[in-house]
Design a protein around this motif. Structure first.
Motif, mmCIF file in Angstrom:
data_model
loop_
_atom_site.group_PDB
_atom_site.id
_atom_site.type_symbol
_atom_site.label_atom_id
_atom_site.label_comp_id
_atom_site.label_asym_id
_atom_site.label_seq_id
_atom_site.Cartn_x
_atom_site.Cartn_y
_atom_site.Cartn_z
ATOM 1 N N UNK A 11 0.831 -1.202 0.000
ATOM 2 C CA UNK A 11 0.000 0.000 0.000
ATOM 3 C C UNK A 11 0.869 1.256 0.000
ATOM 4 N N UNK A 12 1.907 1.265 0.842
ATOM 5 C CA UNK A 12 2.775 2.444 0.933
ATOM 6 C C UNK A 12 3.513 2.695 -0.378
ATOM 7 N N UNK A 13 3.952 1.625 -1.050
ATOM 8 C CA UNK A 13 4.686 1.787 -2.308
ATOM 9 C C UNK A 13 3.800 2.421 -3.377
ATOM 10 N N UNK A 20 -3.807 7.265 -6.394
ATOM 11 C CA UNK A 20 -4.977 7.290 -5.519
ATOM 12 C C UNK A 20 -5.409 5.849 -5.284
ATOM 13 N N UNK A 21 -5.403 5.425 -4.023
ATOM 14 C CA UNK A 21 -5.652 4.026 -3.688
ATOM 15 C C UNK A 21 -6.883 3.921 -2.795
ATOM 16 N N UNK A 149 1.298 2.415 -15.366
ATOM 17 C CA UNK A 149 2.751 2.654 -15.332
ATOM 18 C C UNK A 149 3.233 2.829 -13.892
ATOM 19 N N UNK A 150 2.536 3.683 -13.139
ATOM 20 C CA UNK A 150 2.982 3.998 -11.785
ATOM 21 C C UNK A 150 2.872 2.796 -10.853
ATOM 22 N N UNK A 151 1.785 2.023 -10.980
ATOM 23 C CA UNK A 151 1.624 0.851 -10.118
ATOM 24 C C UNK A 151 2.743 -0.151 -10.354
ATOM 25 N N UNK A 153 5.704 0.517 -11.762
ATOM 26 C CA UNK A 153 6.978 1.135 -11.387
ATOM 27 C C UNK A 153 7.176 1.135 -9.877
ATOM 28 N N UNK A 154 6.093 1.296 -9.110
ATOM 29 C CA UNK A 154 6.203 1.306 -7.652
ATOM 30 C C UNK A 154 6.798 0.000 -7.135
ATOM 31 N N UNK A 155 6.342 -1.125 -7.709
ATOM 32 C CA UNK A 155 6.841 -2.426 -7.258
ATOM 33 C C UNK A 155 8.254 -2.680 -7.778
ATOM 34 N N UNK A 156 8.506 -2.280 -9.024
ATOM 35 C CA UNK A 156 9.864 -2.423 -9.560
ATOM 36 C C UNK A 156 10.850 -1.604 -8.727
ATOM 37 N N UNK A 157 10.436 -0.408 -8.348
ATOM 38 C CA UNK A 157 11.309 0.471 -7.569
ATOM 39 C C UNK A 157 11.665 -0.170 -6.221
ATOM 40 N N UNK A 158 10.664 -0.763 -5.574
ATOM 41 C CA UNK A 158 10.901 -1.370 -4.261
ATOM 42 C C UNK A 158 11.862 -2.559 -4.363
ATOM 43 N N UNK A 159 11.662 -3.388 -5.396
ATOM 44 C CA UNK A 159 12.454 -4.616 -5.508
ATOM 45 C C UNK A 159 13.759 -4.421 -6.280
ATOM 46 N N UNK A 160 13.964 -3.248 -6.863
ATOM 47 C CA UNK A 160 15.165 -3.036 -7.664
ATOM 48 C C UNK A 160 15.084 -3.681 -9.033
#
Length: 301
Positions: A11-13, A20-21, A149-151, A153-160
């Motif tokens: 949720x935070x990512x 908007x979640x 895109x953002x959803x 990217x959020x997970x890709x960003x967290x996991x590298x």
């Protein structure tokens, strides 16, 4: 290989990416974990719902149906770009897919053709269902594409992960066509741009490096953004756009005066092109959107 985020981290990512979640009741513990393991996770999978109406779509994706119990994904991305969380953990979204594709996702290499259904994708992928009829005619609003895109990217960003860790259902399981209406290659390119916007961590200055050769100029003009399309804008791209609209049979021009300046003829012609692409109503009105711009293939002059 990565352990799944906790529901709180997930949720935070998404919110950190500016999305908007909406949290449906009990989403964080609604899952199919009793049917098999959840994780390690290797990527993000994108689907379309073949449904109409956000409320009905969210309900179906949360509850499922007799032949396929819910949750059918982790998040539903609505037409207005809102992400509705419906479950977390193992979800019935990916099904069995190609182990060669999974290996390519893990290595972030070019995807092979999916030709077998042998590997449990529900265990290894985050899943987003995107509200769309999936008939190739139902439009994809820009705000919805940006949320996808953002959803991801959020997970890709967290996991590298890079953008190659994001795939469509049609690239995983033989016979699937979703998502339909945009290409996953274009979606990955947009995700790449989002991830490239990250500021590098603070570190000592690196020694100077040889100047690399300038990258090749893209063949087609990238989408300049909705705000660029203002009446009176003067640019060689305007003339290139005009020529393409005429070439695809959508020219509605009455004058050749100032062909490199946006005017009423450009608006009428582009709206004709958006209708030719299957958009209707407000979705077919000026200004241009990224989906139809990419499809028009305006030369990068």
């Amino acid at each position: 290989m990565a352990a799944p985020l906790t529901a709180t981290q997930f949720l935070a990512a998404l919110r950190a990416e500016g999305l908007t979640v909406v949290e449906t009741l009990g989403w964080a513990t609604h899952n199919r974990n009793h049917k098999g393991p959840w994780g390690p996770v290797h990527g993000v999978m994108i689907h379309h719902t073949v449904t109409k109406g956000t409320a009905a779509t969210v309900r179906i994706c949360r509850d499922g149906y007799a032949a396929l119990p819910g949750p059918l994904c982790h998040g539903v991305i609505a037409k207005d770009g809102t992400v509705h969380l419906v479950g977390y953990g193992r979800a019935n979204h990916a099904g069995l897919g190609d182990d060669d594709v999974l290996r390519a996702v893990i290595a972030e290499e070019d995807l092979p053709s999916d030709n077998e259904a042998s590997t449990d994708g529900n265990r290894h992928f985050y899943g987003f269902e995107c509200e769309n009829l999936g008939d190739g005619k139902d439009p994809w609003p820009d705000v919805q594409l940006e949320a996808i895109e953002k959803a991801a990217a959020a997970l890709c960003r967290h996991h590298g992960w890079g953008e190659d860790s994001v795939i469509g259902h049609l690239e995983w399981q033989p016979g699937k066509v979703d998502p339909r209406g945009f290409t996953m290659s274009s979606m990955r390119a947009w995700i790449h741009d989002l991830l490239a916007d990250d500021e590098p961590p603070t570190q000592p200055p690196a020694p100077p490096k040889p100047t690399p050769p300038a990258p090749a100029k893209p063949r087609y003009a990238p989408f300049p953004g909705v705000g660029w399309f203002t009446v009176g804008r003067k640019s060689p791209i305007v003339l290139a756009m005009r020529k393409r609209l005429i070439a695809v049979g959508c020219g509605r021009y009455q004058s050749t005066k100032n062909p490199d300046v946006i005017g009423s003829g450009d608006k009428a012609s582009y709206e004709a092109w958006q209708r030719a692409c299957g958009f209707t109503g407000k979705a077919a009105q000026w200004p241009p959107g990224r989906t139809t711009w990419d499809a028009l293939k305006v030369p990068n002059v």
